[in-house]
Design a protein around this motif. Structure first.
Motif, mmCIF file in Angstrom:
data_model
loop_
_atom_site.group_PDB
_atom_site.id
_atom_site.type_symbol
_atom_site.label_atom_id
_atom_site.label_comp_id
_atom_site.label_asym_id
_atom_site.label_seq_id
_atom_site.Cartn_x
_atom_site.Cartn_y
_atom_site.Cartn_z
ATOM 1 N N GLU A 11 0.825 -1.208 0.000
ATOM 2 C CA GLU A 11 0.000 0.000 0.000
ATOM 3 C C GLU A 11 0.860 1.259 0.000
ATOM 4 O O GLU A 11 0.504 2.245 -0.654
ATOM 5 C CB GLU A 11 -0.977 0.001 1.184
ATOM 6 C CG GLU A 11 -2.144 -0.934 0.976
ATOM 7 C CD GLU A 11 -2.899 -0.681 -0.324
ATOM 8 O OE1 GLU A 11 -3.178 0.488 -0.667
ATOM 9 O OE2 GLU A 11 -3.194 -1.669 -1.033
ATOM 10 N N GLN A 12 1.984 1.240 0.708
ATOM 11 C CA GLN A 12 2.898 2.380 0.690
ATOM 12 C C GLN A 12 3.469 2.581 -0.714
ATOM 13 O O GLN A 12 3.565 3.710 -1.197
ATOM 14 C CB GLN A 12 4.026 2.171 1.695
ATOM 15 C CG GLN A 12 3.592 2.243 3.134
ATOM 16 C CD GLN A 12 4.749 1.961 4.064
ATOM 17 O OE1 GLN A 12 5.726 2.705 4.073
ATOM 18 N NE2 GLN A 12 4.655 0.893 4.838
ATOM 19 N N VAL A 13 3.835 1.484 -1.355
ATOM 20 C CA VAL A 13 4.334 1.549 -2.732
ATOM 21 C C VAL A 13 3.264 2.142 -3.637
ATOM 22 O O VAL A 13 3.532 3.067 -4.416
ATOM 23 C CB VAL A 13 4.755 0.142 -3.237
ATOM 24 C CG1 VAL A 13 4.999 0.152 -4.742
ATOM 25 C CG2 VAL A 13 5.982 -0.356 -2.490
ATOM 26 N N TYR A 14 2.049 1.640 -3.543
ATOM 27 C CA TYR A 14 0.973 2.104 -4.421
ATOM 28 C C TYR A 14 0.666 3.575 -4.194
ATOM 29 O O TYR A 14 0.358 4.312 -5.145
ATOM 30 C CB TYR A 14 -0.286 1.266 -4.225
ATOM 31 C CG TYR A 14 -0.090 -0.208 -4.523
ATOM 32 C CD1 TYR A 14 0.867 -0.653 -5.435
ATOM 33 C CD2 TYR A 14 -0.853 -1.171 -3.886
ATOM 34 C CE1 TYR A 14 1.043 -1.998 -5.705
ATOM 35 C CE2 TYR A 14 -0.688 -2.518 -4.151
ATOM 36 C CZ TYR A 14 0.261 -2.927 -5.058
ATOM 37 O OH TYR A 14 0.437 -4.262 -5.327
ATOM 38 N N LYS A 34 11.754 6.301 -0.920
ATOM 39 C CA LYS A 34 10.697 7.231 -0.493
ATOM 40 C C LYS A 34 9.883 6.669 0.666
ATOM 41 O O LYS A 34 9.491 7.404 1.572
ATOM 42 C CB LYS A 34 9.791 7.564 -1.673
ATOM 43 C CG LYS A 34 8.584 8.401 -1.330
ATOM 44 C CD LYS A 34 8.969 9.781 -0.847
ATOM 45 C CE LYS A 34 7.725 10.634 -0.596
ATOM 46 N NZ LYS A 34 8.067 11.907 0.012
ATOM 47 N N ILE A 35 9.634 5.368 0.662
ATOM 48 C CA ILE A 35 8.804 4.793 1.726
ATOM 49 C C ILE A 35 9.641 4.328 2.916
ATOM 50 O O ILE A 35 9.138 3.658 3.813
ATOM 51 C CB ILE A 35 7.896 3.663 1.211
ATOM 52 C CG1 ILE A 35 8.705 2.473 0.699
ATOM 53 C CG2 ILE A 35 6.945 4.193 0.150
ATOM 54 C CD1 ILE A 35 7.849 1.276 0.332
ATOM 55 N N VAL A 44 9.613 -3.733 -4.168
ATOM 56 C CA VAL A 44 8.759 -2.800 -4.911
ATOM 57 C C VAL A 44 8.325 -3.470 -6.209
ATOM 58 O O VAL A 44 7.169 -3.378 -6.617
ATOM 59 C CB VAL A 44 9.479 -1.465 -5.174
ATOM 60 C CG1 VAL A 44 8.670 -0.587 -6.122
ATOM 61 C CG2 VAL A 44 9.752 -0.736 -3.862
ATOM 62 N N GLY A 45 9.238 -4.172 -6.848
ATOM 63 C CA GLY A 45 8.900 -4.913 -8.065
ATOM 64 C C GLY A 45 7.826 -5.946 -7.817
ATOM 65 O O GLY A 45 6.906 -6.100 -8.623
ATOM 66 N N ASP A 56 -6.180 1.794 -10.782
ATOM 67 C CA ASP A 56 -5.689 3.090 -10.307
ATOM 68 C C ASP A 56 -4.183 3.123 -10.058
ATOM 69 O O ASP A 56 -3.661 4.109 -9.552
ATOM 70 C CB ASP A 56 -6.437 3.504 -9.037
ATOM 71 C CG ASP A 56 -6.144 2.599 -7.848
ATOM 72 O OD1 ASP A 56 -5.900 1.391 -8.053
ATOM 73 O OD2 ASP A 56 -6.179 3.094 -6.708
ATOM 74 N N ILE A 57 -3.475 2.059 -10.436
ATOM 75 C CA ILE A 57 -2.026 1.999 -10.249
ATOM 76 C C ILE A 57 -1.342 2.101 -11.617
ATOM 77 O O ILE A 57 -1.441 1.178 -12.422
ATOM 78 C CB ILE A 57 -1.586 0.675 -9.564
ATOM 79 C CG1 ILE A 57 -2.354 0.429 -8.274
ATOM 80 C CG2 ILE A 57 -0.073 0.678 -9.328
ATOM 81 C CD1 ILE A 57 -2.114 1.434 -7.185
#
Length: 107
Positions: A11-14, A34-35, A44-45, A56-57
């Protein structure tokens, strides 16, 4: 990593990926940084690979640190990532974003 931890990480990545402006790209590593998870670019991948059913991503805007479309195999067809980027005015040649620094968004 526990399931709830990975859900929170994803969710942080998104949240960051949703902020990438049209016509820009960001890297797995910059998102991880960033997170607050430097060194977690691979995770992240994994989050991006899990996001393709989420409208929405903008997963097509996430590339590797050299501007390569390393995630393209996870799209409905391998050309889709490049097509989406080109629709936003980004030139891609041989699976690599051209003028990478110009298009790089740093969160």
């Amino acid at each position: 990593m526990k399931s709830e931890d990975s859900n929170s990480f994803y969710e942080q990545v998104y949240c960051v990926v949703r902020q990438i402006p049209e016509g820009k790209v960001c890297t797995y590593g910059l998102i991880a940084h960033k997170i607050g998870a430097p060194g977690a670019a691979r995770m992240v991948g994994w989050a991006m690979n899990a996001s393709h059913s989420m409208a929405d991503i903008p997963a097509h805007r996430v590339v590797n640190r050299h501007g390569l479309l390393t995630g393209k195999a996870h799209f409905a067809h391998p050309e889709l990532m490049q097509q989406l980027l080109e629709n936003e005015g980004i030139v891609v040649i041989d699976n690599q974003v051209q003028d990478f620094e110009k298009h790089l968004w740093k969160p």
